[in-house]
Design a protein around this motif. Structure first.
Motif, PDB file in Angstrom:
ATOM      1  N   THR A  49       6.450  -0.457   6.714  1.00 16.02           N
ATOM      2  CA  THR A  49       6.428  -1.074   5.395  1.00 16.02           C
ATOM      3  C   THR A  49       6.485  -0.087   4.234  1.00 16.02           C
ATOM      4  O   THR A  49       6.757  -0.491   3.107  1.00 16.02           O
ATOM      5  N   LEU A 119      -3.146 -10.188   7.056  1.00 16.34           N
ATOM      6  CA  LEU A 119      -2.406  -9.196   7.824  1.00 16.34           C
ATOM      7  C   LEU A 119      -3.318  -8.378   8.733  1.00 16.34           C
ATOM      8  O   LEU A 119      -4.475  -8.128   8.387  1.00 16.34           O
ATOM      9  N   ASP A 174      -1.333  -0.426  -0.522  1.00 15.21           N
ATOM     10  CA  ASP A 174      -0.866  -1.548  -1.350  1.00 15.21           C
ATOM     11  C   ASP A 174       0.633  -1.773  -1.158  1.00 15.21           C
ATOM     12  O   ASP A 174       1.105  -2.912  -1.125  1.00 15.21           O
ATOM     13  N   ARG A 177       1.236  -3.763   1.984  1.00  9.31           N
ATOM     14  CA  ARG A 177       0.989  -5.208   1.825  1.00  9.31           C
ATOM     15  C   ARG A 177       2.159  -5.875   1.106  1.00  9.31           C
ATOM     16  O   ARG A 177       2.628  -6.946   1.505  1.00  9.31           O
ATOM     17  N   GLU A 178       2.641  -5.241   0.036  1.00 10.69           N
ATOM     18  CA  GLU A 178       3.743  -5.828  -0.724  1.00 10.69           C
ATOM     19  C   GLU A 178       5.018  -5.916   0.121  1.00 10.69           C
ATOM     20  O   GLU A 178       5.741  -6.921   0.065  1.00 10.69           O
ATOM     21  N   THR A 201      -2.380 -11.124   2.367  1.00 12.15           N
ATOM     22  CA  THR A 201      -3.469 -10.209   2.035  1.00 12.15           C
ATOM     23  C   THR A 201      -3.963  -9.467   3.266  1.00 12.15           C
ATOM     24  O   THR A 201      -3.621  -9.818   4.401  1.00 12.15           O
ATOM     25  N   PHE A 202      -4.766  -8.428   3.040  1.00 14.01           N
ATOM     26  CA  PHE A 202      -5.497  -7.778   4.117  1.00 14.01           C
ATOM     27  C   PHE A 202      -6.897  -8.361   4.157  1.00 14.01           C
ATOM     28  O   PHE A 202      -7.335  -9.038   3.229  1.00 14.01           O
ATOM     29  N   LYS A 205     -10.312  -4.527   1.089  1.00 18.44           N
ATOM     30  CA  LYS A 205      -9.704  -3.429   0.347  1.00 18.44           C
ATOM     31  C   LYS A 205     -10.135  -2.127   1.007  1.00 18.44           C
ATOM     32  O   LYS A 205     -11.332  -1.837   1.106  1.00 18.44           O
TER      33      LYS A 205
END
Length: 225
Positions: A49, A119, A174, A177-178, A201-202, A205
């Motif tokens: 990713t 995720l 980040d 995730r995107e 989302t995860f 954080k």
């Protein structure tokens, strides 16, 4: 009058029955899409990713000294012409990926027409690291020996460790995730969901303290390829 009232009651009952059947059908369709969705997402397997090219300068400076005690006083005298310095550029490639191999229905939360995909935890691997030997800057005094290959290898390890420790600050999590969202949202939309009703989302954080759990084991053992 009575016949008209009876007809209205019958029609109302039929309408309510139809609404219940439609609601039950819609609910059943919503439930039935989850296993199919899970199966489709699992096909993503190991989804890379994000990728970062990182440049790090590792510096080392040391000088020989004479240490001891004289008249019960400790002394530490730096010897002239005994210093050496080096600056080593280390280039590394970091890649983030998400492994959907164990993705299951527990990763999907569906409520009131909205859906959330949780995720699996991202992983980060250092796929490559190298020293640019042509750009190494060094200074070695006459009384000192040059830096050995073993020392250069050790400094490269230090640079690699510093790069890995900087992962949480790079924004690569980040970005992972995107990127996963861009891959999954079109797939979920095909199953009838509006984009505004989809959340990717995860589970949390991630911070610096989570770094050991996010690093790929191959990165730790082999230090990249």
């Amino acid at each position: 009058m009575k016949k008209g009232l009876l007809l209205c009651v019958i029609m109302l009952a039929m309408l309510l029955s139809g609404c219940k059947e439609q609601a039950a059908t819609e609910e059943q369709v919503g439930v039935d899409t989850i296993p199919m969705m899970v199966m489709q997402i699992r096909k993503c397997a190991k989804l890379y990713t994000a990728e970062y090219q990182v440049h790090k300068i590792v510096t080392h400076d040391d000088q020989m000294s004479l240490q001891g005690t004289f008249l019960q006083q400790k002394f530490n005298i730096k010897l002239p012409m005994s210093s050496r310095k080096i600056a080593i550029p280390v280039d590394a490639t970091l890649k983030a990926y998400i492994d959907f191999g164990d993705f299951n229905e527990n990763n999907v939360v569906q409520k009131e027409g909205k859906i959330e995909i949780i995720l699996p935890d991202p992983k980060v691997e250092l796929t490559d690291s190298r020293i640019d030997h042509n750009e190494i800057k060094r200074y070695v005094s006459l009384m000192r020996s040059n830096f050995s290959d073993a020392e250069l290898t050790d400094y490269e390890k230090q640079g690699r460790a510093a790069i890995l420790n900087s992962v949480p600050k790079l924004g690569i999590i980040d970005m992972a995730r995107e990127s996963a969202a861009h891959a999954l949202i079109p797939m979920i939309k095909q199953m009838g969901y509006e984009e505004e009703d989809i959340t990717i989302t995860f589970r949390k954080k991630f911070t610096t303290s989570d770094l050991p759990t996010l690093l790929d084991s191959n990165t730790i053992e082999n230090g990249g390829k």
